[in-house]
Motif scaffolding. Structure first.
Motif, short mmCIF file in Angstrom:
data_model
loop_
_atom_site.label_atom_id
_atom_site.label_comp_id
_atom_site.label_asym_id
_atom_site.label_seq_id
_atom_site.Cartn_x
_atom_site.Cartn_y
_atom_site.Cartn_z
N GLY A 187 0.60 -1.03 0.15
CA GLY A 187 -0.41 -0.10 -0.26
C GLY A 187 0.62 1.46 0.12
N THR A 188 -0.02 2.16 -0.64
CA THR A 188 0.84 3.88 -0.40
C THR A 188 0.14 4.52 -0.07
OG1 THR A 188 2.44 3.18 -1.86
CG2 THR A 188 1.85 5.36 -1.31
N ALA A 189 -0.15 5.27 1.12
CA ALA A 189 -0.99 6.80 1.94
C ALA A 189 -1.78 7.84 0.85
CB ALA A 189 -0.74 7.05 3.76
N ALA A 190 -2.46 7.43 1.12
CA ALA A 190 -3.49 8.79 0.58
C ALA A 190 -4.47 9.30 1.30
CB ALA A 190 -3.98 8.04 -1.40
N THR A 191 -5.17 9.89 0.57
CA THR A 191 -6.08 11.11 0.86
C THR A 191 -7.05 11.20 -0.18
OG1 THR A 191 -5.42 11.77 2.23
CG2 THR A 191 -6.95 12.69 1.71
N VAL A 192 -8.21 10.72 -0.53
CA VAL A 192 -9.49 10.69 -1.66
C VAL A 192 -10.28 11.98 -1.24
CG1 VAL A 192 -10.80 9.53 -3.21
CG2 VAL A 192 -8.75 8.81 -2.40
N ASN A 193 -9.87 12.58 -1.65
CA ASN A 193 -11.38 13.91 -1.74
C ASN A 193 -12.83 13.83 -1.74
OD1 ASN A 193 -8.81 15.50 -0.26
ND2 ASN A 193 -8.27 16.53 -2.29
N VAL A 194 -13.65 14.45 -1.47
CA VAL A 194 -15.17 14.23 -1.72
C VAL A 194 -14.99 14.85 -3.40
CG1 VAL A 194 -17.34 15.57 -1.31
CG2 VAL A 194 -15.30 15.49 0.95
N GLY A 195 -15.71 14.02 -3.74
CA GLY A 195 -15.99 13.62 -5.16
C GLY A 195 -14.99 13.47 -6.57
N ASP A 196 -13.63 12.91 -5.77
CA ASP A 196 -12.80 12.74 -6.42
C ASP A 196 -12.77 10.90 -6.41
OD1 ASP A 196 -11.80 15.42 -6.78
OD2 ASP A 196 -10.34 15.56 -5.12
N LYS A 197 -11.48 10.77 -7.65
CA LYS A 197 -11.61 9.63 -8.13
C LYS A 197 -9.68 9.26 -7.27
CE LYS A 197 -12.89 7.15 -11.65
NZ LYS A 197 -13.13 7.12 -13.10
N ALA A 198 -9.28 8.66 -6.89
CA ALA A 198 -7.69 8.23 -6.61
C ALA A 198 -6.81 6.99 -6.98
CB ALA A 198 -7.51 8.78 -5.86
N THR A 199 -6.23 6.98 -6.87
CA THR A 199 -6.07 5.52 -7.04
C THR A 199 -5.23 4.67 -5.72
OG1 THR A 199 -4.67 5.62 -9.65
CG2 THR A 199 -3.76 3.33 -7.43
N VAL A 200 -6.50 3.57 -5.12
CA VAL A 200 -6.08 3.18 -3.56
C VAL A 200 -5.82 1.88 -3.43
CG1 VAL A 200 -8.38 4.47 -3.06
CG2 VAL A 200 -8.30 2.23 -3.71
N ALA A 201 -4.97 1.47 -4.41
CA ALA A 201 -4.23 -0.13 -4.67
C ALA A 201 -3.41 -0.22 -5.92
CB ALA A 201 -4.79 -1.21 -3.86
N THR A 202 -2.19 -0.37 -5.66
CA THR A 202 -1.86 -1.47 -6.80
C THR A 202 -0.64 -2.42 -6.67
OG1 THR A 202 -0.93 1.35 -7.90
CG2 THR A 202 0.55 -0.84 -7.96
N PHE A 203 -0.70 -2.98 -7.18
CA PHE A 203 -0.74 -4.58 -7.31
C PHE A 203 0.27 -5.21 -8.21
CE2 PHE A 203 -5.09 -4.87 -5.15
CZ PHE A 203 -4.84 -5.34 -4.00
N GLN A 204 1.30 -6.74 -8.18
CA GLN A 204 2.39 -6.32 -8.63
C GLN A 204 2.31 -7.78 -8.91
OE1 GLN A 204 6.10 -5.35 -6.33
NE2 GLN A 204 5.02 -3.96 -5.26
N GLU A 205 3.43 -7.83 -9.45
CA GLU A 205 3.09 -9.67 -10.81
C GLU A 205 4.29 -10.12 -9.77
OE1 GLU A 205 4.28 -9.99 -14.35
OE2 GLU A 205 2.15 -9.97 -14.76
N ASP A 206 3.86 -11.00 -9.56
CA ASP A 206 5.60 -12.41 -8.44
C ASP A 206 7.07 -12.38 -9.55
OD1 ASP A 206 5.79 -14.59 -10.41
OD2 ASP A 206 4.47 -15.59 -8.89
N THR A 207 8.18 -12.60 -8.64
CA THR A 207 9.30 -12.14 -8.84
C THR A 207 9.75 -13.04 -10.28
OG1 THR A 207 10.17 -13.94 -7.44
CG2 THR A 207 9.91 -11.48 -6.69
N ALA A 208 8.64 -13.84 -10.48
CA ALA A 208 8.82 -15.32 -11.61
C ALA A 208 8.58 -14.42 -12.94
CB ALA A 208 8.68 -16.36 -11.16
N GLY A 209 7.53 -13.73 -12.55
CA GLY A 209 6.67 -13.15 -14.23
C GLY A 209 5.62 -13.93 -14.22
N GLY A 210 4.66 -12.84 -13.98
CA GLY A 210 3.17 -13.19 -14.23
C GLY A 210 3.12 -13.68 -12.53
N LEU A 211 1.55 -14.73 -12.59
CA LEU A 211 0.72 -14.33 -11.48
C LEU A 211 1.21 -16.18 -10.78
CD1 LEU A 211 -2.47 -12.31 -11.15
CD2 LEU A 211 -0.02 -11.61 -11.07
N SER A 212 1.28 -16.08 -9.59
CA SER A 212 0.90 -17.86 -9.32
C SER A 212 0.10 -18.17 -9.01
CB SER A 212 2.28 -17.81 -7.71
OG SER A 212 3.64 -17.52 -8.29
#
Length: 413
Positions: A187-212
């Protein structure tokens, strides 16, 4: 000088007759076989080329059979996915009807359960020769797709390789997922203001490339967003980050509705990101512990993979809150079914195109083989008649040459 022991004229006539008979025999073979090159003795180079091409034609005929089998399999899957889409659309109609308070929600729920059972029946029946394309919860490597033999390719050195068309399975099951452990704070701390849209999650692939397969990606209840239950997605074999976020968004919107939160989640433009639209009366703080993903070192306990239509089995419109929650997820489920049918449709179109190409290629190769080894029957017919005349003349010449020594008898009368 004349001789009764040696007759050069007869010898010459005999050699000519043998040559004509040999040519006549070859011509008759062409007529009986229809080929001017029927074995390696006739023309070794042309015969070898024709045999290679004939082996390719035989291979392409088997490929046509493989493509026909693959086409039938994908056609069944596409029709199944389209039927599921229609059934989910009917479910949406029932869910919308349940929004009205002055209706018998219990009867609507009964209809929804019947439609849900029919979806399961369609998914279970959509198989061809035991190959299921609408069910995929296996974590085995390469189990998320099938390969349809599409071509054989011969390079300049004569090496032959095969080419496949890979078709991914599109799971439309309703089984429940069971989350495994998560131990990486992404996670990354964030503040989403009233009426706004913001990114609240960023997921990653595993180190082997792709998902397990079996890795768990989840939102937790630890932050200030206000969710009262963890929302998790267990990755299946072949998943990409977009599949993870799509599955989480459906569950997040349902949970937010159940919790009475005036927020909406959606997939971000960047792969692996989830955005939140804040329609509440106050800003919302998102902290790093609000969402997590599986440990990148692969040491976490895997979860149990669920069906992509898992939330369909949780729809309950007997209460207003349940009807609202159902409305929040049904469009996402319909999108999954639509995407599945579209994916199968694209694969089916590609296989049909390849089938047409292989058919045309086989015809062209067969025509090319005929050009190399088939006899020209018009020319052969004319040659046969000419050789028959030559044979008769050669026999006549030999007869004349053989009678020449008899003229020597007149010298001794």
């Amino acid at each position: 000088m004349s001789s009764i022991l040696t007759n050069p004229g007869a010898m010459t006539a005999l050699q000519t007759l043998k040559s004509v008979n040999s040519n006549l025999n070859d011509t008759q073979n062409m007529i009986s076989t229809g080929k001017r090159v029927s074995n390696a003795k006739d023309n070794a180079a042309v015969w070898a080329i024709s045999k290679n091409m004939e082996s390719d034609v035989a291979g392409f005929k088997k490929i046509s059979e493989s493509l026909s089998l693959g086409l039938a399999t994908i056609d069944v899957a596409r029709k199944g996915a389209e039927t599921v889409t229609e059934l989910l659309t009917e479910v949406k109609e029932k869910v919308v009807a349940a929004q009205e308070e002055n209706v018998d929600r219990a009867k609507i729920q009964t209809d929804i359960e019947a439609l849900r059972d029919q979806v399961a029946a369609v998914v279970n029946a959509s198989q061809f020769n035991g190959q299921y394309m609408l069910s995929h919860t296996s974590d085995a490597a390469d189990s998320g797709s099938i390969n349809v033999l599409a071509s054989i390719d011969r390079d300049s050195s004569g090496t032959v390789t095969s080419t496949d068309i890979n078709v991914s399975k599109e799971d439309l099951g309703q089984s429940a997922a069971v989350a495994g452990t998560v131990s990486v704070d992404a996670g990354t701390a964030a503040t989403v203001n009233v009426g706004d849209k913001a990114t609240v999650a960023t997921f990653q692939e595993d180190t082997a490339g792709g998902l397990s397969a079996g890795n768990t990606y989840q939102f937790t209840t630890g932050g200030a967003i206000g969710l009262t239950a963890d929302v998790a997605y267990v990755a299946r074999e072949g998943d990409e980050l977009g599949d993870v976020t799509a599955g989480l968004v459906i569950k997040l919107n349902k949970q937010a509705t159940e919790d009475g939160l005036n927020i909406t989640f959606s997939q971000g433009a960047t792969a692996g990101t989830i955005e939140m639209t804040n329609d509440t009366d106050a800003n919302i703080s998102v902290v790093a512990s609000d969402f997590q993903q599986a440990a990148l070192d692969g040491t976490q306990a895997d979860g149990t993979i669920g069906g992509r239509l898992e939330e369909l089995s949780n729809i309950d419109v007997t209460t207003q809150d349940g009807a609202d929650a159902a409305l929040a997820v049904i469009d996402g489920l319909i999108d999954i079914a639509i995407d599945s049918a579209a994916s199968f449709g694209s694969s089916q179109m590609r296989i049909e195109t390849q089938t047409d190409f292989i058919t045309g290629l086989t015809d062209a190769l067969s025509s090319g083989i005929g050009t190399l080894i088939d006899a020209d029957m018009e020319e052969t017919s004319a040659r046969l008649q000419a050789l028959q005349v030559q044979q008769q003349l050669s026999v006549q010449a030999l007869s004349i040459a053989n009678s020449a020594p008899q003229s020597l008898l007149s010298l001794f009368r």
